[in-house]
Motif scaffolding. Structure first.
Motif, PDB file in Angstrom:
ATOM      1  N   ASP A 100      60.460  18.180  15.104  1.00 32.43           N
ATOM      2  CA  ASP A 100      61.269  18.620  13.872  1.00 32.43           C
ATOM      3  C   ASP A 100      60.290  18.396  12.404  1.00 32.43           C
ATOM      4  N   GLY A 294      55.159  19.647  20.598  1.00 32.62           N
ATOM      5  CA  GLY A 294      56.061  20.468  20.588  1.00 32.62           C
ATOM      6  C   GLY A 294      56.658  20.191  22.258  1.00 32.62           C
ATOM      7  N   ASP A 300      62.798  19.617  20.095  1.00 36.38           N
ATOM      8  CA  ASP A 300      64.003  20.520  19.809  1.00 36.38           C
ATOM      9  C   ASP A 300      65.428  19.839  20.125  1.00 36.38           C
TER      10      ASP A 300
END
Length: 356
Positions: A100, A294, A300
């Motif tokens: 993030d 990622g 996430d």
């Protein structure tokens, strides 16, 4: 307002990183004076609480959401220098563990969400706290206003950085209008969260609120048994008060952070936040680059290979609170101990050697 990789070019990102590194270095020195045996553990909790509340996106209209930035809250609770460090710890944990905020944009994010929000909010807070009525009412109003102003200030600072190092050819006037406009609304949510949190801590332990120190009018504490006592904002007791350790405040704060991140976060708004919305509308989002981490297990805000969305998000939130608490506490306890060691060395150096 987590800026991803690709929005800001390399030279400006490096420059922002240098500003952020300098601010952290200055804050490490300044925090030595702000932290003591009571507030060092609280500072770690503040970082964990900010992490938890940032998971709670709230709707602000037109398919847009917002979340706490936390600079004002941290600065008022534990001091401006320590506040910068709190936000920096949160952003570091979010970038490394949850993908993030961009890795190359880490300096940009610390500058915007840490330095700008803390400097602006604490300056506004100090001015207002001098002119408003003394006591919890004035403290709440000053906290609300400081937090509300800090968010659009950060949005305006982003526009300034984008004007210098933006990677998309867009109308800066439209970006500025959209960013400031939506973040004025987000700032109201930030202000409400900040004022409620500061007021809650001040109601039970005003001596733990950095921004309340020095208030002339003492704050009233109402205890569970119905009795009241008067305690000055700096911690000095005018009327004997029942013992009330900071451990209870710490435990309550940690419990709140775990519940917010582990349970309440599931019900947060799924709408894009202010920066995401503006970036999409203005064509900036096309420049976003994939996060280097990622594919991490917690990317996430979900635990990899956990199929249930509610459980996955809740576990990720609780893990994030725990890791941020551990990292923040380690930093602030180390800063406190370094200050104690420096003070002891200075006192030893000031003692003249015994003459034979």
């Amino acid at each position: 307002m987590h800026v991803p990789d690709g929005f800001i070019d390399a030279p400006v990102s490096v420059a922002a990183g240098a500003v952020a590194a300098g601010a952290v270095a200055v804050s490490l020195r300044g925090a030595r004076k702000e932290l003591d045996e009571r507030t060092a553990p609280l500072a770690g909790l503040v970082a964990a609480f900010i992490f938890a509340v940032q998971m709670l996106n709230f709707p602000v209209g037109a398919g847009t959401s917002g979340h706490l930035l936390g600079g004002a809250l941290a600065a008022i609770l534990v001091g401006p220098y320590t506040g910068v460090l709190c936000v920096a710890v949160v952003l570091l944990m979010q970038g490394l563990l949850f993908a993030d905020g961009g890795l190359t944009a880490l300096g940009v994010n610390i500058t915007l969400m840490g330095v700008v929000t803390v400097v602006v909010s604490y300056a506004v807070f100090r001015v207002l706290i001098r002119v408003l009525p003394r006591g919890r009412g004035g403290l709440g109003v000053a906290s609300f206003a400081a937090a509300a102003i800090s968010v659009p200030a950060a949005a305006l600072a982003f526009t300034g950085l984008y004007a210098v190092g933006g990677t998309a050819d867009v109308s800066l006037s439209k970006v500025a209008t959209a960013m400031v406009g939506v973040h004025v609304l987000i700032g109201l949510g930030e202000a409400a969260i900040t004022a409620v949190t500061v007021g809650s801590v001040a109601a039970v332990r005003p001596d733990l609120v950095h921004g309340a120190r020095g208030l002339a009018t003492p704050l009233q504490i109402r205890h569970a048994d119905g009795t009241t006592s008067t305690v000055t904002a700096g911690g000095g007791r005018e009327v004997p008060a029942a013992p009330r350790g900071s451990r209870k405040v710490w435990a309550a704060g940690l419990a709140a952070a775990v519940v917010l991140a582990g349970i309440v976060s599931f019900y947060a708004s799924a709408d894009p936040d202010g920066l995401e919305k503006v970036a999409t509308d203005q064509g900036i989002a096309a420049k976003q680059q994939d996060h280097g981490l990622g594919d991490s297990p917690l990317a996430d805000y979900g635990v990899k290979d956990v199929g249930d969305a509610r459980l996955s998000g809740g576990l990720a939130g609780v893990i994030g609170v725990g890791v941020t608490l551990a990292a923040g506490s380690a930093v602030f306890v180390a800063v406190r101990r370094s200050n104690r060691g420096t003070s002891q060395a200075a006192r030893a150096a000031s003692v003249p050697a015994n003459r034979v």
